[in-house]
Design a protein around this motif. Structure first.
Motif, short mmCIF file in Angstrom:
data_model
loop_
_atom_site.label_atom_id
_atom_site.label_comp_id
_atom_site.label_asym_id
_atom_site.label_seq_id
_atom_site.Cartn_x
_atom_site.Cartn_y
_atom_site.Cartn_z
N MET A 6 0.84 -1.20 0.00
CA MET A 6 0.00 0.00 0.00
C MET A 6 0.87 1.24 0.00
O MET A 6 1.89 1.29 0.67
N ASP A 11 -5.50 2.69 0.80
CA ASP A 11 -5.42 1.73 -0.31
C ASP A 11 -5.94 0.34 0.08
O ASP A 11 -6.42 -0.40 -0.77
N ARG A 12 -5.86 -0.02 1.33
CA ARG A 12 -6.35 -1.33 1.77
C ARG A 12 -7.85 -1.47 1.53
O ARG A 12 -8.36 -2.55 1.30
#
Length: 65
Positions: A6, A11-12
């Motif tokens: 990430m 972003d996860r």
């Protein structure tokens, strides 16, 4: 589950949402940050105001639409 590389912690949770309609003329990208919690209230609000869908005053979703 293996760790996903990430660049930011956001972003996860990045999941693309694809909307299809034969009436769309071109692809479009929205830069706003939204959540899947917003899908149901947004669609029902649209149906309510455009097509008179009867909705209760109190509901259980977490999003705001």
């Amino acid at each position: 589950m293996p760790e996903i590389p990430m660049s930011t912690k956001l972003d996860r949770y990045h999941v693309p949402l694809i909307i299809y309609s034969p009436m769309l003329n071109k692809a479009e990208k929205f830069s706003a940050v939204s959540s899947h919690f917003d899908i149901a209230p947004t669609l029902t609000a649209w149906l309510k105001y455009n097509y008179g869908l009867a909705m209760p005053n109190i509901n259980t979703w977490l999003g705001t639409g």
